[in-house]
Design an enzyme around this catalytic site. Structure first.
Site, short mmCIF file in Angstrom:
data_model
loop_
_atom_site.label_atom_id
_atom_site.label_comp_id
_atom_site.label_asym_id
_atom_site.label_seq_id
_atom_site.Cartn_x
_atom_site.Cartn_y
_atom_site.Cartn_z
N SER A 116 32.28 26.70 45.74
CA SER A 116 33.48 26.40 46.42
C SER A 116 34.26 27.71 46.77
O SER A 116 33.68 28.66 47.19
CB SER A 116 34.30 25.11 46.01
N HIS A 117 35.64 27.74 46.33
CA HIS A 117 36.58 28.70 46.65
C HIS A 117 36.13 29.62 45.31
O HIS A 117 36.99 30.75 45.27
CB HIS A 117 37.74 28.25 46.54
N ASP A 288 37.09 28.52 52.93
CA ASP A 288 36.47 29.01 51.54
C ASP A 288 34.98 29.33 51.57
O ASP A 288 34.37 29.26 52.65
CB ASP A 288 36.97 27.98 50.55
N ASP A 290 31.98 27.55 50.98
CA ASP A 290 31.14 26.66 51.34
C ASP A 290 31.74 25.80 52.58
O ASP A 290 31.16 24.98 52.90
CB ASP A 290 30.82 25.62 50.33
N ASP A 292 34.51 23.85 53.38
CA ASP A 292 35.25 22.61 53.38
C ASP A 292 36.85 22.69 53.32
O ASP A 292 37.31 21.82 53.74
CB ASP A 292 34.73 21.63 52.26
N ARG A 293 37.38 23.83 52.76
CA ARG A 293 38.83 24.08 52.85
C ARG A 293 38.97 25.08 53.98
O ARG A 293 38.17 25.80 54.36
CB ARG A 293 39.10 24.76 51.66
N LYS A 389 35.62 16.96 52.86
CA LYS A 389 36.60 17.80 53.55
C LYS A 389 36.12 18.83 54.46
O LYS A 389 34.92 19.13 54.04
CB LYS A 389 37.72 18.61 52.68
#
Length: 560
Positions: A116-117, A288, A290, A292-293, A389
């Site tokens: 992710s982030h 981010d 991937d 999603d954010r 998300k």
């Protein structure tokens, strides 16, 4: 030629327990002999008999070790009876795209390769998580089953000689011990873009972005932070909506994200903030690793908190064709998220759910038809179009609101606050702290706040006094399947509605990340400076938690 299945002896590794969104560790941990093989075998076995003859989606954010891990998953899946894999070209798929592909192809699930982030590169982080057939992250019962298998594993299955070039789009068929196995390498972007075209009115948005409808082009600054969204950003914002090349930056996915920390907040997206602050843009956005954010900022870098972003989108859902067609069900937020969306839900007569941190907790409510929009303060916003998300979806939603209202982002927020009041909100992150003292801090604080005499106690700072209404370690009973999640964060609620929340994050790869959340509601004084408005409560939170003492930190790593 038929390929043979090899059974490889192995031993368990300690610590393969998935966090709130999969297993995240340093690359050097994942590349230990049999480490990745053990965890992927556990994922496959956890699916039981449903795995044989199934279809799975495989892809990730392009970080270091992503392509190699994807190829390894192909060989493991072939040996375990999977019938078909849909693999993103070069192993690349955004997390929202994986969710969309699972749902569109009625797949058993998907294996997502992302941290992710978290930073990428050979010295940094990697991650693997499993998404179920609804497209959402595996629920607790499933991840607990995965973990149990990792503690007992003695062997894994592998088709060692299976060779596949995932850099080229196309279909390749294999014979695995007499059974067919197909790998379809797919265009990473195409399905997701089609999905967005079904949700939003691209023709109307193109006229708005180009200036055809208003006489003035929308000036955007979209920063993909060298993460997976780069290709999606270029196809949607440049090719479909007609934005100029200068509107997008950092759109090449890189294994180390070009040295950037792919976390869309005011600290790590500083380049975007500084650029938009000069006043030349109407909207800035970052994603981010991937995809999603998201972070949204307006002209002169006017910051939209994720809590406010969720509430504004909820208020203006009629601006999005998807909701015009499918209707508006309930709203939900994670417990630490400010309660701004609650006020919108109350006004619109919709159910509002408060769930633990982790997108998986929204899935049951969506599948039951009780939830259509949800969000987390950690820069996550999404709807029931998928079960993750979705950063790009959120930006398209905001552009739709701007087009619908004819207002800029700051004016939209001020109008919203004038109707609903304002939840002042901040989050302090203390990253990579020593785990043992942090666990002791949480234990000590829980003992303090759950003592009977704590309720009714008053705390004063900066001329303000707060009286405790209730305090607990948050637990959640899923209204659909009645499953229970306990110890989800320490929560103090004051009589004026202000809140303090403390929890340890489950998304780091080493040590502990302590998160301190402060939420204060003001009905009238809505234009104050957040840092000033919240300082008294921050000081009280640090006093109650004894956070500086236990962490040895005088200041947080990140403030959002």
């Amino acid at each position: 030629m038929s390929l043979t299945v090899e059974i490889v002896a192995t031993k368990p590794y300690e610590g393969q327990k998935p966090g709130t969104s999969g297993l995240r560790k340093k690359v050097k941990v994942f590349t230990q002999p049999n480490y990745t093989e053990n965890f992927v075998q556990a994922i496959l076995e956890a699916n039981g008999a449903a795995l044989v003859g199934s279809t799975l989606v495989v892809g990730g954010d392009g970080r270091f070790y992503c392509k190699e891990a994807a190829e390894l998953i192909v060989r493991l899946s072939a040996a375990n009876g999977v019938s078909k894999l849909l693999v993103g070209q070069n192993g690349i798929l955004s997390t929202p795209a994986v969710s969309s592909l699972i749902r569109h192809n009625k797949a058993l699930g998907g294996i997502v390769l992302t941290a992710s982030h978290n930073p990428g590169g050979p010295e940094n982080d990697f991650g693997i998580k499993f998404n179920c057939e609804n497209g959402g992250p595996a629920p607790d019962a499933f991840t607990n089953h995965i973990y149990k298998i990792t503690t007992e594993i003695k062997e894994y299955k592998l088709v060692r000689n299976l060779q596949i070039d995932i850099s080229k789009v196309g279909v390749t068929s294999f014979d695995i011990a007499g059974k067919p196995f197909t790998v379809e390498v797919i265009d990473s972007v195409a399905n997701y873009v089609r999905h967005m075209e079904e949700i939003f009115d691209f023709a109307k948005l193109k006229d708005f972005v180009s200036g055809k409808a208003t006489g003035k082009p929308l000036k955007m600054r979209i920063d993909a932070m060298n993460g997976v969204t780069g290709s999606y950003v270029r196809e949607i914002f440049l090719n479909r909506l007609g934005a100029t090349e200068s509107s997008v930056v950092h759109t090449t996915p890189l294994p180390d994200f070009g040295g950037l920390h792919p976390d869309p907040n005011l600290t790590y997206a500083k380049d975007l903030v500084d650029t938009v602050a000069q006043g030349d843009y109407d909207i800035g956005a970052a994603f981010d690793g991937d995809g999603d954010r998201n972070m949204i900022i307006g002209s002169k870098a006017f910051f939209v908190t994720p809590s406010d972003s969720l509430a504004v989108i909820a208020h203006y859902l009629e601006a999005i064709p998807y909701f015009q067609k499918n209707g508006v069900q309930g709203f939900a937020r994670s417990m630490p998220t400010a309660s701004a969306v609650d006020l919108v839900g109350r006004k619109l007569g919709k159910e509002v759910f408060e769930v633990p941190t982790g997108w998986k907790y929204f899935g049951n409510l969506m599948d039951a038809g009780r939830l259509c929009l949800c969000g987390e303060e950690s820069f996550g916003t999404g709807s029931n179009h998928i079960r993750e998300k979705d950063g790009i979806w959120a930006v398209l939603a905001w552009i739709s609101v701007m087009q619908h209202t004819g207002k800029g982002i700051e004016d939209i927020l001020k109008q919203h606050w004038s109707v609903y009041g304002r939840n002042y909100f901040t989050r302090y992150d203390y990253e990579e702290c020593a785990s043992d003292p942090c666990n002791e801090m949480v234990s000590t604080m829980e003992t303090t706040i759950t003592a009977p005499e704590f309720v009714g106690k008053s705390f004063s700072s900066g001329g303000k006094t707060y009286k405790v209404k209730e305090a607990d370690n948050f637990s959640y009973t899923d209204p659909v399947d009645k499953s229970v999640a306990t110890k989800q964060g320490l929560r103090i609620v004051f009589e004026d509605g202000s809140r303090i929340v403390v929890r340890l994050s489950g998304t780091g790869s080493s040590g502990a990340t302590v998160r301190l959340y402060i939420d204060s509601y003001e009905k009238e004084n809505v234009l104050g400076q957040a840092s000033v408005m919240l300082k008294p409560l921050i000081d009280i939170a640090l006093e109650i938690s004894q956070l500086p003492k236990f962490t040895g930190r005088n200041a947080p790593t990140v403030i959002t």
